[in-house]
Design a protein around this motif. Structure first.
Motif, PDB file in Angstrom:
ATOM      1  N   TRP A 161      -0.842 -63.165  23.425  1.00  0.00           N
ATOM      2  CA  TRP A 161       0.007 -61.977  23.322  1.00  0.00           C
ATOM      3  C   TRP A 161      -0.827 -60.733  23.633  1.00  0.00           C
ATOM      4  O   TRP A 161      -2.036 -60.739  23.497  1.00  0.00           O
ATOM      5  CB  TRP A 161       0.659 -61.853  21.948  1.00  0.00           C
ATOM      6  CG  TRP A 161      -0.279 -61.634  20.802  1.00  0.00           C
ATOM      7  CD1 TRP A 161      -0.786 -60.432  20.359  1.00  0.00           C
ATOM      8  CD2 TRP A 161      -0.824 -62.628  19.931  1.00  0.00           C
ATOM      9  NE1 TRP A 161      -1.609 -60.622  19.275  1.00  0.00           N
ATOM     10  CE2 TRP A 161      -1.649 -61.962  18.983  1.00  0.00           C
ATOM     11  CE3 TRP A 161      -0.689 -64.022  19.852  1.00  0.00           C
ATOM     12  CZ2 TRP A 161      -2.343 -62.645  17.987  1.00  0.00           C
ATOM     13  CZ3 TRP A 161      -1.381 -64.689  18.857  1.00  0.00           C
ATOM     14  CH2 TRP A 161      -2.187 -64.016  17.939  1.00  0.00           C
ATOM     15  N   LYS A 162      -0.142 -59.676  24.047  1.00  0.00           N
ATOM     16  CA  LYS A 162      -0.805 -58.418  24.346  1.00  0.00           C
ATOM     17  C   LYS A 162      -0.821 -57.550  23.094  1.00  0.00           C
ATOM     18  O   LYS A 162       0.142 -57.537  22.329  1.00  0.00           O
ATOM     19  CB  LYS A 162      -0.108 -57.687  25.497  1.00  0.00           C
ATOM     20  CG  LYS A 162      -0.143 -58.474  26.816  1.00  0.00           C
ATOM     21  CD  LYS A 162       0.407 -57.672  27.967  1.00  0.00           C
ATOM     22  CE  LYS A 162      -0.554 -56.575  28.408  1.00  0.00           C
ATOM     23  NZ  LYS A 162      -1.818 -57.104  28.927  1.00  0.00           N
ATOM     24  N   GLU A 163      -1.925 -56.857  22.899  1.00  0.00           N
ATOM     25  CA  GLU A 163      -2.076 -56.040  21.691  1.00  0.00           C
ATOM     26  C   GLU A 163      -2.903 -54.800  22.037  1.00  0.00           C
ATOM     27  O   GLU A 163      -3.903 -54.891  22.763  1.00  0.00           O
ATOM     28  CB  GLU A 163      -2.773 -56.853  20.595  1.00  0.00           C
ATOM     29  CG  GLU A 163      -2.786 -56.176  19.242  1.00  0.00           C
ATOM     30  CD  GLU A 163      -3.217 -57.129  18.122  1.00  0.00           C
ATOM     31  OE1 GLU A 163      -3.563 -56.616  17.037  1.00  0.00           O
ATOM     32  OE2 GLU A 163      -3.217 -58.363  18.335  1.00  0.00           O
ATOM     33  N   GLY A 164      -2.433 -53.673  21.555  1.00  0.00           N
ATOM     34  CA  GLY A 164      -3.123 -52.420  21.819  1.00  0.00           C
ATOM     35  C   GLY A 164      -4.244 -52.147  20.831  1.00  0.00           C
ATOM     36  O   GLY A 164      -4.605 -52.988  20.009  1.00  0.00           O
ATOM     37  N   ILE A 165      -4.799 -50.927  20.919  1.00  0.00           N
ATOM     38  CA  ILE A 165      -5.893 -50.492  20.051  1.00  0.00           C
ATOM     39  C   ILE A 165      -5.470 -49.240  19.298  1.00  0.00           C
ATOM     40  O   ILE A 165      -4.877 -48.317  19.877  1.00  0.00           O
ATOM     41  CB  ILE A 165      -7.164 -50.180  20.877  1.00  0.00           C
ATOM     42  CG1 ILE A 165      -7.739 -51.463  21.476  1.00  0.00           C
ATOM     43  CG2 ILE A 165      -8.218 -49.476  20.033  1.00  0.00           C
ATOM     44  CD1 ILE A 165      -8.521 -52.318  20.517  1.00  0.00           C
ATOM     45  N   ASN A 166      -5.778 -49.190  18.016  1.00  0.00           N
ATOM     46  CA  ASN A 166      -5.593 -47.994  17.207  1.00  0.00           C
ATOM     47  C   ASN A 166      -6.948 -47.480  16.743  1.00  0.00           C
ATOM     48  O   ASN A 166      -7.902 -48.254  16.599  1.00  0.00           O
ATOM     49  CB  ASN A 166      -4.725 -48.283  15.983  1.00  0.00           C
ATOM     50  CG  ASN A 166      -3.268 -48.501  16.335  1.00  0.00           C
ATOM     51  OD1 ASN A 166      -2.834 -48.158  17.435  1.00  0.00           O
ATOM     52  ND2 ASN A 166      -2.505 -49.044  15.409  1.00  0.00           N
ATOM     53  N   VAL A 167      -7.022 -46.193  16.501  1.00  0.00           N
ATOM     54  CA  VAL A 167      -8.206 -45.630  15.873  1.00  0.00           C
ATOM     55  C   VAL A 167      -7.880 -45.384  14.404  1.00  0.00           C
ATOM     56  O   VAL A 167      -6.783 -44.929  14.065  1.00  0.00           O
ATOM     57  CB  VAL A 167      -8.668 -44.319  16.572  1.00  0.00           C
ATOM     58  CG1 VAL A 167      -7.588 -43.238  16.534  1.00  0.00           C
ATOM     59  CG2 VAL A 167      -9.962 -43.799  15.942  1.00  0.00           C
ATOM     60  N   VAL A 168      -8.814 -45.733  13.545  1.00  0.00           N
ATOM     61  CA  VAL A 168      -8.675 -45.503  12.107  1.00  0.00           C
ATOM     62  C   VAL A 168      -9.419 -44.216  11.781  1.00  0.00           C
ATOM     63  O   VAL A 168     -10.619 -44.085  12.062  1.00  0.00           O
ATOM     64  CB  VAL A 168      -9.263 -46.664  11.281  1.00  0.00           C
ATOM     65  CG1 VAL A 168      -8.891 -46.502   9.811  1.00  0.00           C
ATOM     66  CG2 VAL A 168      -8.786 -48.004  11.804  1.00  0.00           C
ATOM     67  N   LEU A 169      -8.705 -43.275  11.180  1.00  0.00           N
ATOM     68  CA  LEU A 169      -9.280 -41.965  10.853  1.00  0.00           C
ATOM     69  C   LEU A 169      -9.231 -41.738   9.347  1.00  0.00           C
ATOM     70  O   LEU A 169      -8.279 -42.174   8.679  1.00  0.00           O
ATOM     71  CB  LEU A 169      -8.492 -40.850  11.542  1.00  0.00           C
ATOM     72  CG  LEU A 169      -8.361 -40.931  13.058  1.00  0.00           C
ATOM     73  CD1 LEU A 169      -7.354 -39.895  13.547  1.00  0.00           C
ATOM     74  CD2 LEU A 169      -9.709 -40.730  13.720  1.00  0.00           C
ATOM     75  N   PRO A 170     -10.209 -41.039   8.788  1.00  0.00           N
ATOM     76  CA  PRO A 170     -10.109 -40.674   7.374  1.00  0.00           C
ATOM     77  C   PRO A 170      -8.942 -39.711   7.164  1.00  0.00           C
ATOM     78  O   PRO A 170      -8.605 -38.936   8.070  1.00  0.00           O
ATOM     79  CB  PRO A 170     -11.446 -39.978   7.085  1.00  0.00           C
ATOM     80  CG  PRO A 170     -12.286 -40.162   8.287  1.00  0.00           C
ATOM     81  CD  PRO A 170     -11.422 -40.542   9.419  1.00  0.00           C
ATOM     82  N   ARG A 171      -8.329 -39.768   6.016  1.00  0.00           N
ATOM     83  CA  ARG A 171      -7.246 -38.838   5.697  1.00  0.00           C
ATOM     84  C   ARG A 171      -7.745 -37.400   5.847  1.00  0.00           C
ATOM     85  O   ARG A 171      -8.854 -37.063   5.452  1.00  0.00           O
ATOM     86  CB  ARG A 171      -6.762 -39.051   4.264  1.00  0.00           C
ATOM     87  CG  ARG A 171      -5.885 -40.256   4.082  1.00  0.00           C
ATOM     88  CD  ARG A 171      -4.522 -40.061   4.724  1.00  0.00           C
ATOM     89  NE  ARG A 171      -3.614 -41.172   4.400  1.00  0.00           N
ATOM     90  CZ  ARG A 171      -2.443 -41.343   4.952  1.00  0.00           C
ATOM     91  NH1 ARG A 171      -2.013 -40.493   5.853  1.00  0.00           N
ATOM     92  NH2 ARG A 171      -1.691 -42.368   4.623  1.00  0.00           N
ATOM     93  N   GLY A 172      -6.901 -36.539   6.468  1.00  0.00           N
ATOM     94  CA  GLY A 172      -7.281 -35.154   6.658  1.00  0.00           C
ATOM     95  C   GLY A 172      -8.109 -34.903   7.894  1.00  0.00           C
ATOM     96  O   GLY A 172      -8.606 -33.786   8.089  1.00  0.00           O
ATOM     97  N   HIS A 173      -8.280 -35.903   8.738  1.00  0.00           N
ATOM     98  CA  HIS A 173      -9.065 -35.724   9.966  1.00  0.00           C
ATOM     99  C   HIS A 173      -8.414 -34.665  10.856  1.00  0.00           C
ATOM    100  O   HIS A 173      -7.186 -34.473  10.842  1.00  0.00           O
ATOM    101  CB  HIS A 173      -9.167 -37.061  10.702  1.00  0.00           C
ATOM    102  CG  HIS A 173     -10.181 -37.085  11.786  1.00  0.00           C
ATOM    103  ND1 HIS A 173      -9.908 -36.627  13.050  1.00  0.00           N
ATOM    104  CD2 HIS A 173     -11.476 -37.506  11.803  1.00  0.00           C
ATOM    105  CE1 HIS A 173     -10.984 -36.766  13.808  1.00  0.00           C
ATOM    106  NE2 HIS A 173     -11.955 -37.306  13.068  1.00  0.00           N
ATOM    107  N   ARG A 174      -9.214 -34.021  11.670  1.00  0.00           N
ATOM    108  CA  ARG A 174      -8.753 -32.930  12.524  1.00  0.00           C
ATOM    109  C   ARG A 174      -7.726 -33.382  13.561  1.00  0.00           C
ATOM    110  O   ARG A 174      -6.882 -32.595  14.004  1.00  0.00           O
ATOM    111  CB  ARG A 174      -9.947 -32.299  13.248  1.00  0.00           C
ATOM    112  CG  ARG A 174     -10.716 -33.285  14.123  1.00  0.00           C
ATOM    113  CD  ARG A 174     -11.901 -32.677  14.836  1.00  0.00           C
ATOM    114  NE  ARG A 174     -12.657 -33.685  15.573  1.00  0.00           N
ATOM    115  CZ  ARG A 174     -12.312 -34.148  16.756  1.00  0.00           C
ATOM    116  NH1 ARG A 174     -11.211 -33.690  17.355  1.00  0.00           N
ATOM    117  NH2 ARG A 174     -13.048 -35.067  17.365  1.00  0.00           N
ATOM    118  N   ILE A 175      -7.781 -34.671  13.972  1.00  0.00           N
ATOM    119  CA  ILE A 175      -6.830 -35.163  14.973  1.00  0.00           C
ATOM    120  C   ILE A 175      -5.489 -35.420  14.309  1.00  0.00           C
ATOM    121  O   ILE A 175      -5.386 -36.196  13.361  1.00  0.00           O
ATOM    122  CB  ILE A 175      -7.352 -36.446  15.650  1.00  0.00           C
ATOM    123  CG1 ILE A 175      -8.626 -36.143  16.443  1.00  0.00           C
ATOM    124  CG2 ILE A 175      -6.286 -37.038  16.565  1.00  0.00           C
ATOM    125  CD1 ILE A 175      -9.271 -37.368  17.060  1.00  0.00           C
TER     126      ILE A 175
END
Length: 299
Positions: A161-175
């Protein structure tokens, strides 16, 4: 003594008639009578009392009937089980994977397969990617599920199956945006899958380099699920497979990474000589995985 002797004996013993038994067996009566005499001679005792009017079992014959029927039943069971194993409806399937795979469609896929093939026992073996390859080659496992599988002429790799990528950010990150480009992370510290035993980790690293930066790695872990905990503890950001984000953590947030080269697509790895159970499982994967992925994305 051969199995046909037992079958002939049981037929006569259950009917107490050579004539009726011969008709039911589709043989002539004289050869049937001879087969019973040969059996008695082989055993060394009489199994039937015969008169011109009736046939009855001797005490030895009564006991032999119980054991002969058990032997024939066991032989039939053995034949049916061998047939079931040969067609792949009974047996054991050993599957190698990393624990994070179960956050995606694989867990449900295994469940659905066992519902269809109730005689198959699926054994899950959690191990690092490098150990999965060794287990597959040694015969410890039948199928492995890997991201970025190695090129090996002795193994077949098939997209599961095809699967994408997520970035894990700390809560409150600027992004704050829902999705970001990989190059936007160039100034971040990263927690990474362990590079020495993960081709997937090396794939992520190379994609970062292609995007114009070499990631500053503060920590490395074996399991993708562990990366989220490291992000929550403040060690940096992490790039993880899309469905691992389903293992939510209160102190982090997830954003989709937009990249033409970066993916966490999952492949099934197996031998060309794999048995029928493995091929039944692969057929189930081909038919069900797409729908299971969509169900996961819809929540």
């Amino acid at each position: 003594m051969e199995l046909r002797h037992l079958r002939y004996f049981v037929a006569v013993a259950e009917r107490l008639s050579f004539t009726v038994a011969a008709a039911d067996l589709g043989v002539a009566q004289p050869p049937l009578s001879q087969q019973i005499r040969d059996l008695e001679a082989d055993i060394g005792t009489r199994l039937f009392e015969r008169t011109t009017r009736r046939v009855s079992l001797t005490p030895a014959g009564e006991d032999f009937l119980i054991r002969a029927k058990a032997i024939l039943h066991n032989v039939q069971d053995a034949a049916e089980r061998a047939q079931a194993i040969g067609c792949g409806s009974v047996g054991v399937l050993n599957v190698g994977l990393t624990g994070s795979m179960l956050a995606g469609p694989l867990g449900r896929l295994i469940y659905n397969f066992q519902a269809s093939f109730t005689g198959v026992d699926i054994q899950i073996h959690e191990m690092s990617p490098d150990k999965q390859i060794a287990a597959l080659k040694s015969g410890q496992t039948d199928i492995s599920f890997l991201r970025t599988p190695p090129q090996d002429p002795g193994l077949v790799s098939e997209l599961a199956w095809k699967e994408g990528i997520n970035v894990v950010l700390p809560r409150g990150h600027r992004i704050r945006t829902d999705s970001i480009g990989l190059s936007q992370l160039k100034d971040e510290r990263f927690v990474f899958l362990r590079l020495r035993d993960s081709l997937f980790a090396k794939h992520i690293l190379q994609c970062c380099v292609s995007s114009g930066f070499y990631p500053k790695i503060s920590q490395q872990a074996v399991e993708a699920a562990s990366l989220t905990s490291l992000v929550a503890a403040g060690f940096g950001v992490a790039l993880i497979p899309e469905f691992v984000s389903n293992l939510a953590h209160a102190k982090v947030s997830y954003r989709r990474v937009i990249s033409s080269t970066l993916s966490a697509d999952v492949h099934a790895l197996y031998h060309l000589r794999s048995g029928p159970i493995a091929h039944h499982f692969l057929a189930k994967m081909r038919s069900d995985a797409g729908d299971l992925v969509e169900q996961l994305r819809l929540g």
